[in-house]
Design a protein around this motif. Structure first.
Motif: not given
Lengths: 426, 426
Positions: A172, A197-199, A232-233, A297
């Motif tokens: 992240g 796709p990432k936090p 989570t993202s 995304y």
């Protein structure tokens, strides 16, 4: 900056006689003896008080007649220390700390007494050694701006940089950011990078890291733990959850607002609890409503800032809106009163704006609650003229969303009413 | 208003076939049988749903395919009932209820489905019989406007009327007022009538008095008890203290804000507890700070509305301020970010405004907390250009105060920084 900035008359003489200047560390004897730094003074200074800062971070003004003795100890402190090299532990997750400036990346300049952006992200990382125990943190300075100077162009830069990291090995990304306009940046990133796709966690501090009451370390540690454990993202803002140094609150990037000028827990999720709380080693999900985000995304990193926020009040002159039309504004977000109203004095200019195909959206200056324009005559009239009620979107977030929609999409009305990143909640 | 307002296609046909129109009371059979009123529909209606209002106050839309039977009961309800004559008890204090309009003095118009100002103050008084047991209430309608349509001219009318009552036999005056802009009116009255010898209490309701969830009665009773028992003077706003029908909160007229669009306890004192709580028969003083007011009552009932409220945000175009200068604005209240900042993009126009002798005051869009422009470079720069930090004054209150000062006083800077009616708190 002057060596005597803000001092005049008797105090200026006093400084010169004692060969002291702003930024010097001194021993000062009044009723007691203390070590302090000479601070500059600002406008409307009298000429009888010397202002010093104690190590506690507090500034005090002493009348010259109260000063029994004053002694030079040392000159202006060196303004930076270099960061320690960072050790890598292959067992820990990798995180990027992207610095954009703000108090979290700043320190007090003892020459001017003001807080200036100074530390780079690596130094910041080094200054919080606990971080290296939980993650391998890379640091990068994207730019260094106080957040009141952040513009939509900066948002684009941040979003493009983050987009380039979508497929990186980072678990992240932490974005160090000033708190003043953090909610605006968080909103833009939430829309532009919906489905990332990432936090992405924006983190700031209300007090600079060289002050004893700084919240920088806890916020950084909390945000890092969140990235590692949240599963989570999406885009979040991580700041103190209370005035104590215990929990960190993680707010949805589209539902957060800075609601206090100085408290460490100034940031709040409007109308609900924060989405997550990081308490010790635990990440507790607090978010009860459905969390809307995009499955795929597909970044949309453009913007058109021709959007105005119009806060209606008694005595508001509709000519102000007239001028927005002349300037070619394409959307106006009203901060109406109550359930989403403006006075009848606005009707003509609203009709004219609609004729010119300007998007007109309604939010409420109450901030909490939901716009409902079907209850009163005024709201009904306004809907008739073409104003679109924007449910419970926060006014500032609606402003950013409209700028983003205008930059990327053809149908502003449709996209403004679509829930992109939990900007509407139930 | 049309008899079929908002209906089209199949539902319109359905209404015509059944000889029904908006406002009719009907018996409708779906899964169950219920009595309801046919409501109008608004924009973007589909043509398959009929919307009705149940006596509970809730609106429901029924798909035509779900309606098993529909039956006409009666036509549009008569819109008003006349008030009962008011009995006088010489042992009780006298209070005046001055009505200016708003939901508290309104009811739902079943023809249009909207809420319109209808009840006069006497009818309102009669509709809350508990009032006659605690006070002799005279009622007078000053005008009848929803508060989104209240202008500075209305403020003047209210203030002049109240001024004429300064030496009257009333123990205090209730001002029935719409909630949308109640805080603006309360602020103006606080300044214009500073030192007024009796309590003035603005009272409103979030839900009209013919709805079961109306807060009108409790607010009126609470405000009346406050006037009788408070032993203070000044301008207050009395509204629900919680979502329950128990306590009434009395907020200082210069520290109150509507912070929710629809909750009954939408009004809050910013940054502190309400000044007083009326709980049953008790009036509890909650106000801990010093209450500033003027000892001598010397009304100043003029206004100059050439004041703008400028909320800064990323992407704000300084040309908007340029136009305010062209329009001859005499004061600008900034809603800055954080501790009181705006971006560097604003510096040139701020310098120009100062050159033209425009008063420039700084508040914070955080709403809570205090402006402090000495901490960061931006704030320091702005003070250097002549922007005056307005401590913890709420932005909307600072706007009203500046309008009031411009109308009455020569030295705007001096009076803006003077605590007239607790607009600054500690």
């Amino acid at each position: 900056m002057s060596e005597y900035r803000g001092y005049n008359g008797k105090v200026l003489e006093f400084l010169k006689q004692n060969k002291l200047k702003v930024g010097d560390t001194i021993k000062i004897t009044t009723d007691s003896e203390q070590t302090a730094t000479i601070m500059p003074r600002y406008e409307h200074s009298d000429d009888t008080h010397l202002v010093v800062k104690f190590k506690s971070g507090y500034n005090v003004g002493f009348g010259l007649d109260k000063i029994k003795k004053i002694e030079y100890l040392s000159g202006v402190e060196s303004s930076q220390e270099s960061g320690k090299p960072i050790s890598y532990d292959p067992a820990l997750p990798k995180i990027l700390l992207l610095s954009t400036g703000g108090t979290i990346a700043s320190r007090i300049d003892y020459r001017t007494g003001s807080v200036t952006p100074a530390l780079n992200a690596q130094e910041l990382n080094a200054s919080v050694p606990e971080l290296a125990e939980i993650a391998n943190i890379d640091a990068e300075v994207l730019f260094s701006e106080y957040s009141e100077n952040i513009t939509p162009e900066h948002w684009i830069k941040i979003a493009q940089k983050l987009d380039s990291l979508a497929k990186s090995e980072y678990a992240g990304i932490l974005v160090a950011h000033g708190t003043d306009t953090m909610q605006y940046t968080a909103a833009f990133l939430s829309f532009a990078l919906a489905g990332f796709p990432k936090p992405i966690v924006l983190v700031g501090s209300q007090r600079s890291s060289d002050r004893p009451s700084s919240d920088a370390a806890l916020n950084l540690i909390g945000a890092t733990k969140f990235i590692i454990k949240c599963k989570t993202s999406g885009v979040f803002v991580a700041m103190h959850n209370s005035e104590n140094d215990d929990d960190t609150a993680c707010h949805l990037g589209t539902r957060v607002r800075k609601n206090h000028t100085s408290k460490r827990n100034a940031f709040e999720t409007v109308g609900a609890k924060p989405a997550f709380i990081i308490s010790g080693e635990n990440v507790v999900q607090n978010f009860s409503g459905k969390y809307y985000t995009q499955k795929d995304y597909t970044p949309k990193i453009k913007i058109d800032p021709k959007v105005a926020l119009v806060k209606y009040h008694p005595g508001y002159d509709p000519k102000q809106v007239e001028y927005l039309l002349e300037l070619g504004y394409k959307a106006i977000i009203f901060e109406g009163t109550g359930l989403g109203h403006v006075g009848k004095s606005m009707y003509d200019i609203i009709k004219k704006a609609k004729e010119q195909n300007v998007f007109l959206g309604m939010t409420s200056q109450c901030l909490d609650g939901q716009v409902n324009m079907a209850i009163y005559e005024s709201g009904r009239d306004l809907m008739h003229f073409g104003i679109i009620p924007l449910s419970n979107m926060i006014p500032e977030i609606a402003l950013v969303k409209a700028m983003w929609v205008l930059g990327n999409d053809a149908n502003i009305k449709e996209v403004m009413l679509k829930n992109i990143a939990s900007e509407f909640t139930e």
